[in-house]
Design an enzyme around this catalytic site. Structure first.
Site, PDB file in Angstrom:
ATOM      1  N   TYR A 179      41.609  47.223  47.858  1.00  0.00           N
ATOM      2  CA  TYR A 179      41.891  47.409  46.437  1.00  0.00           C
ATOM      3  C   TYR A 179      40.888  48.372  45.805  1.00  0.00           C
ATOM      4  O   TYR A 179      39.706  48.379  46.157  1.00  0.00           O
ATOM      5  CB  TYR A 179      41.722  46.095  45.667  1.00  0.00           C
ATOM      6  CG  TYR A 179      42.751  45.043  45.855  1.00  0.00           C
ATOM      7  CD1 TYR A 179      43.924  45.053  45.102  1.00  0.00           C
ATOM      8  CD2 TYR A 179      42.540  43.989  46.737  1.00  0.00           C
ATOM      9  CE1 TYR A 179      44.860  44.051  45.242  1.00  0.00           C
ATOM     10  CE2 TYR A 179      43.469  42.986  46.890  1.00  0.00           C
ATOM     11  CZ  TYR A 179      44.632  43.010  46.139  1.00  0.00           C
ATOM     12  OH  TYR A 179      45.546  42.019  46.286  1.00  0.00           O
ATOM     13  N   ASP A 219      38.735  37.421  43.499  1.00  0.00           N
ATOM     14  CA  ASP A 219      38.062  38.688  43.760  1.00  0.00           C
ATOM     15  C   ASP A 219      36.730  38.838  43.033  1.00  0.00           C
ATOM     16  O   ASP A 219      35.865  39.588  43.492  1.00  0.00           O
ATOM     17  CB  ASP A 219      38.990  39.852  43.423  1.00  0.00           C
ATOM     18  CG  ASP A 219      39.974  40.145  44.537  1.00  0.00           C
ATOM     19  OD1 ASP A 219      39.833  39.547  45.627  1.00  0.00           O
ATOM     20  OD2 ASP A 219      40.885  40.963  44.337  1.00  0.00           O
TER      21      ASP A 219
END
Length: 439
Positions: free
Chosen positions: A197, A115
């Site tokens: 997220y 990420d």
């Protein structure tokens, strides 16, 4: 909670920005700490007022540091020092601290993400409303090489203070008085969005010298990932038709210690072994041994094992070397990749080794791209600490909607940084050592 494909595809265009982003960050950051003599005080944060954080807590402790923001890693804290009451000078703790990666593999094997360096974590800094930073200040952050160049500035860095409950409680020997103090913390945090997220990156600095590093994942379950079967997902919603795919969050932190202003810190590992009763003893015995970690190490947490980073130059008023102990939090170790098979890594400092996986900087021909490859037998003279904390996310009905924050992280606990509890009341200031003998 897989992120949407549009965000992922967009992130690939930003891969080449890492070196530039680090260079931008360096304009507000101090370089590696230089070793000082034992008599020299810790240097003050070397940054302008806009990038300085200084907070004196109501219990008397002051934390000082600088900050800057990087394109992939997001918030970076630097030149972190701790000054409890009774200490004439700030005590330097860390040269820099930041996230090293958030690795997200899915249980069905169909997706795996980095990420920070592959999905635009740093670019996803979110604007905070005043209510998200109660009693504090929201600072403006300029995102380096912003994907939206028309809006690079985001009001997205909160600094505030918070009570944490009892710092200590002790009834006096006479029984007519209770010594107690309510602890205070400095909190620094950002919120970064990566598709579905939303990560809360929290740094908590306690008045007793403890530092807590946590990542909280919240936001939404990915609406495109309800195709898992039994064993790789969990049914969400009515009946057992839609199975949210399970996945792991493997979070790495990168820490460059600078205890007492020197990068030449030492690493030690401690292990305790319990043996059955013998020689007429009523109970088992427990012996603790110290191992000096002189070369790079991929370490595994075990029962009654711990590590500390020790100052090479500074001692407390009891003439004990200052150190910080690494205190792991709850973790679920992911065994699917070599770089996630260990809990902590100690590597020799190398400027290009910035990320635990999918490292974007060029470290030369044959150099590894993940932290397990950084461990190659070098002698530790300037150790970098990488801490890996995993969480296996098996979704539940309560994860919608929005999803409650689930936290993972660890702590750095001061060990002999001060001669006594830094919050000791004046009435007990003489009770240091073997009090009964007056020593």
């Amino acid at each position: 909670m897989r992120v949407n494909r549009i965000s992922r595809a967009r992130s690939r265009t930003a891969v080449g920005l890492s070196v530039a982003a680090l260079a931008v960050g360096a304009t507000t950051a101090a370089g590696p700490a230089v070793a000082q003599s034992k008599a020299a005080p810790a240097a003050a944060p070397a940054c302008s007022t806009a990038y300085k954080i200084e907070q004196k807590l109501s219990t008397g402790t002051t934390w000082r540091m600088c900050w800057h923001y990087e394109s992939e890693a997001g918030l970076v804290l630097e030149n972190i020092s701790y000054q409890p009451k009774g200490e004439a000078q700030p005590i330097k703790v860390l040269t820099s601290a930041k996230l090293g990666q958030i690795h997200v593999p899915y249980d069905d094997g169909k997706a795996e993400y980095d990420d920070l360096t592959g999905a635009g974590f740093g670019q996803g800094l979110m604007k905070m409303a005043p209510g998200e930073c109660p009693g504090g200040t929201i600072k403006t952050v300029k995102i380096p090489n912003a994907w939206d160049p028309q809006h690079p500035n985001v009001n997205g860095l909160c600094t505030t203070t918070r009570s944490r409950g009892h710092a200590y409680r002790m009834e006096a020997d006479t029984g007519n008085k209770v010594f107690q103090t309510q602890g205070k913390d400095l909190l620094i945090y950002t919120v970064n969005k990566v598709g579905w997220y939303e990560y809360i990156s929290e740094w908590r600095f306690q008045d007793d010298g403890t530092i807590n590093m946590n990542i909280g994942a919240t936001g939404s379950l990915s609406p495109g990932d309800y195709d898992a079967g039994d064993g790789r997902g969990w049914p969400i919603g009515t009946g057992a038709k839609a199975y949210a795919t399970s996945h792991s969050h493997n979070v790495f932190w990168r820490l460059d210690f600078g205890l007492d202003g020197s990068s030449k810190n030492k690493v030690e590992q401690y292990d305790s072994v319990v043996s059955p009763p013998r020689n007429g003893n009523e109970g088992p015995t427990n012996k603790t041994t110290r191992t000096k970690v002189t070369k790079e190490l991929a370490g595994d947490a075990q029962n009654m094992r711990w590590w500390r980073v020790v100052s090479d130059t500074g001692k407390n008023k009891d003439n004990h070397a200052r150190s910080y102990e690494i205190v792991p939090g709850a973790t679920t170790k992911y065994l699917g990749r070599p770089f996630t098979k260990h809990d902590v890594y100690f590597t020799e400092y190398k400027q290009c080794e910035q990320f635990a996986t999918n490292n974007l900087l060029n470290c030369g021909a044959g150099a590894g791209k993940s932290v397990d490859k950084y461990v190659n037998g070098q002698t530790l003279t300037h150790p970098i600490v990488w801490v890996n904390v995993g969480f296996h996310h098996i979704a539940r009905d309560e994860d919608q909607q929005p999803m409650p924050v689930h936290w993972q992280g660890f702590s750095l606990a001061p060990r002999d940084v001060t001669a006594m509890n830094p919050l000791t009341p004046p009435e007990l200031a003489n009770q240091n050592g073997h009090v009964e003998n007056g020593s």
